[in-house]
Enzyme design. Structure first.
Site, PDB file in Angstrom:
ATOM      1  N   ASP A 192       0.825  -1.205   0.000  1.00 59.81           N
ATOM      2  CA  ASP A 192       0.000   0.000   0.000  1.00 59.81           C
ATOM      3  C   ASP A 192       0.866   1.264   0.000  1.00 59.81           C
ATOM      4  O   ASP A 192       2.035   1.238   0.378  1.00 59.81           O
ATOM      5  CB  ASP A 192      -0.889   0.039   1.257  1.00 59.81           C
ATOM      6  CG  ASP A 192      -2.050  -0.935   1.142  1.00 59.81           C
ATOM      7  OD1 ASP A 192      -2.032  -1.768   0.218  1.00 59.81           O
ATOM      8  OD2 ASP A 192      -2.959  -0.865   1.994  1.00 59.81           O
ATOM      9  N   ASP A 193       0.243   2.355  -0.429  1.00 63.96           N
ATOM     10  CA  ASP A 193       0.747   3.730  -0.278  1.00 63.96           C
ATOM     11  C   ASP A 193       1.827   4.127  -1.290  1.00 63.96           C
ATOM     12  O   ASP A 193       2.394   5.211  -1.188  1.00 63.96           O
ATOM     13  CB  ASP A 193       1.300   4.009   1.140  1.00 63.96           C
ATOM     14  CG  ASP A 193       0.238   3.807   2.209  1.00 63.96           C
ATOM     15  OD1 ASP A 193      -0.920   3.568   1.846  1.00 63.96           O
ATOM     16  OD2 ASP A 193       0.587   3.877   3.408  1.00 63.96           O
ATOM     17  N   HIS A 242      -5.830   3.347  -4.252  1.00 68.18           N
ATOM     18  CA  HIS A 242      -5.813   3.602  -2.812  1.00 68.18           C
ATOM     19  C   HIS A 242      -6.321   5.011  -2.509  1.00 68.18           C
ATOM     20  O   HIS A 242      -6.270   5.458  -1.373  1.00 68.18           O
ATOM     21  CB  HIS A 242      -4.384   3.399  -2.300  1.00 68.18           C
ATOM     22  CG  HIS A 242      -4.281   3.115  -0.825  1.00 68.18           C
ATOM     23  ND1 HIS A 242      -5.162   2.311  -0.144  1.00 68.18           N
ATOM     24  CD2 HIS A 242      -3.366   3.539   0.111  1.00 68.18           C
ATOM     25  CE1 HIS A 242      -4.797   2.246   1.136  1.00 68.18           C
ATOM     26  NE2 HIS A 242      -3.720   2.987   1.317  1.00 68.18           N
ATOM     27  N   HIS A 246      -5.663   9.983   1.332  1.00 71.22           N
ATOM     28  CA  HIS A 246      -5.263   9.075   2.410  1.00 71.22           C
ATOM     29  C   HIS A 246      -5.516   9.709   3.777  1.00 71.22           C
ATOM     30  O   HIS A 246      -4.777   9.496   4.736  1.00 71.22           O
ATOM     31  CB  HIS A 246      -3.791   8.676   2.281  1.00 71.22           C
ATOM     32  CG  HIS A 246      -3.514   7.315   2.880  1.00 71.22           C
ATOM     33  ND1 HIS A 246      -3.370   7.101   4.228  1.00 71.22           N
ATOM     34  CD2 HIS A 246      -3.383   6.098   2.301  1.00 71.22           C
ATOM     35  CE1 HIS A 246      -3.134   5.808   4.449  1.00 71.22           C
ATOM     36  NE2 HIS A 246      -3.151   5.177   3.287  1.00 71.22           N
ATOM     37  N   HIS A 344       3.647  -2.328   3.369  1.00 74.44           N
ATOM     38  CA  HIS A 344       3.715  -0.939   2.906  1.00 74.44           C
ATOM     39  C   HIS A 344       5.064  -0.691   2.246  1.00 74.44           C
ATOM     40  O   HIS A 344       6.006  -1.448   2.451  1.00 74.44           O
ATOM     41  CB  HIS A 344       3.497   0.026   4.068  1.00 74.44           C
ATOM     42  CG  HIS A 344       2.111  -0.022   4.617  1.00 74.44           C
ATOM     43  ND1 HIS A 344       1.722  -0.984   5.532  1.00 74.44           N
ATOM     44  CD2 HIS A 344       1.012   0.728   4.366  1.00 74.44           C
ATOM     45  CE1 HIS A 344       0.439  -0.811   5.818  1.00 74.44           C
ATOM     46  NE2 HIS A 344      -0.018   0.222   5.126  1.00 74.44           N
TER      47      HIS A 344
HETATM   48 ZN   LIG Z   1      -2.588   3.211   3.126  1.00 75.46          ZN
END
Ligand SMILES: [Zn+2]
Length: 386
Positions: A192-193, A242, A246, A344
């Protein structure tokens, strides 16, 4: 054990994730069935040609002929009746018996929960003539009620057949993927991210272990790291969305804001790769923020929302020791049927990744990307049940 893992890794490269599949023969065997002027729509199992004989899912065909189909539990047989005629399909014996005294062995089988039987014999038994139209190709059963000649039938259904064929190919491909996923021990690695300054290193490590992953990316990062995004996709990994901000306070303000963040992220992805995706992962996971209205909005938009069932906890502090990340993963993977591992894009994760992949390899897992067609794993268990 090592050898098996290596073999599986090689097979995965053959089967996944490039769009070229090993089971092309299934696609080449596609054939359409027309009864007089009615093109039969087969929902889930399709007619197929084997050794020159066309086999059809019997129920759909019988219905199109106006025949009656009855299942007899005791004998495990199917009775097809129309007017005075009757055919019995004995499933355990794989045998077809007509009331005219024809007995054919080895011609009845079950495929994808549908009973398959030879088209021609059944059509003739009920008084139909049978013809083959190579364009299409079409196998046609016709009786006195037929109005069109064969050539007309082909032109009449040309467009419908093109559309049907696309649907059939998609169904067959998805089924093959599903069978593959059931046959092997599968795990999903997700990052993620990103993308980030770490993505290239993650890609290198994935390649070393013949693993594919799924990257849930943020909109501005997609734009800023466009070359890396392309590389992620080219190497056979999946990309999901995503969002943009955020930020819990922003993205969860309303269902339409959440959806518009995902759409904006999708636009950014399309700008870079030329492709959109249906895969999303909402920031911080879908519980508790994704209440019913949010979930409905996501479903309406056709998005497949993925959570995880293995939390590496690699983002709980600025730097989580790779040993701790590995332990977290190992301990939870042991309790999962199909691990979906949350990671991540971070320095410590890059350091932990080789050990994680080694462990998964040793356990016999194949690491494949998430597919946009498969049923998502969500914290809201019944979200994709319908
Ligand atoms: Zn995230």
């Amino acid at each position: 054990m090592k050898k098996i893992a290596l073999f599986l890794m090689i097979s995965i490269i053959v089967f996944f994730p490039n769009e070229s599949y090993g089971h092309q023969e299934d696609l080449n065997k596609l054939i359409f069935i027309v009864v007089n002027e009615q093109l039969i729509a087969f929902e889930d199992a399709y007619p197929e040609v084997k050794d020159g004989t066309t086999y059809i899912p019997i129920r759909f065909f019988a219905e199109a002929m106006g025949a009656d189909v009855k299942w007899d539990n005791e004998s495990n047989s199917v009775y097809i009746t129309k007017d005075e005629g009757e055919i019995i399909l004995d499933i355990p014996l794989k045998t077809l018996i007509t009331d005219g005294g024809i007995i054919m062995t080895d011609c009845v089988y079950v495929k994808h929960n549908r009973i398959m039987a030879p088209f021609k014999v059944i059509a003739k038994c009920f008084g139909y003539d049978v013809s083959y139209i190579p364009a299409g190709p079409i196998a046609r059963a016709k009786n006195n009620n037929a109005r069109m000649v064969d050539e007309e039938v082909y032109f009449h259904f040309q467009d419908t057949m093109t559309k049907e064929k696309e649907k059939m190919i998609l169904t067959i491909r998805n089924r093959e993927k599903e069978e593959f996923r059931l046959r092997y021990k599968i795990a999903y690695i997700t990052f993620d991210d990103g993308p980030s300054i770490y993505t290239e290193r993650l890609l290198k490590i994935l390649e070393q272990y013949h693993a594919k992953a799924t990257f849930f990316m943020l909109a501005d990062r997609i734009t800023n790291y466009s070359e890396i995004v392309k590389k992620v996709a080219e190497e056979g990994n999946a990309i999901g969305l995503h969002g943009v901000t955020h930020d819990v306070k922003k993205i969860y303000r309303s269902p339409s804001i959440l959806v518009s963040e995902m759409n904006a992220c999708n636009d950014a992805l399309q700008m870079v790769t030329g492709m959109k995706t249906t895969l999303i992962r909402v920031p911080y996971g879908s519980k508790p923020h994704m209440t019913e209205k949010f979930r409905e909005a996501v479903l309406r938009e056709g998005y497949k929302m993925w959570d995880w069932n293995v939390d590496s906890k690699d983002s709980e502090a600025d730097y989580v020791s790779p040993a701790v990340i590995l332990e977290n993963v190992k301990e939870q993977v042991a309790r999962r049927n199909v691990p979906i591992i949350l990671l991540h894009e971070r320095q410590s994760t890059v350091e932990a990744l080789p050990k994680i992949l080694e462990h998964l390899n040793q356990e016999g897992y194949i690491l494949i990307p998430i597919d946009g067609e498969q049923k998502p794993y969500s914290f809201w268990k019944d979200m994709y049940e319908r």
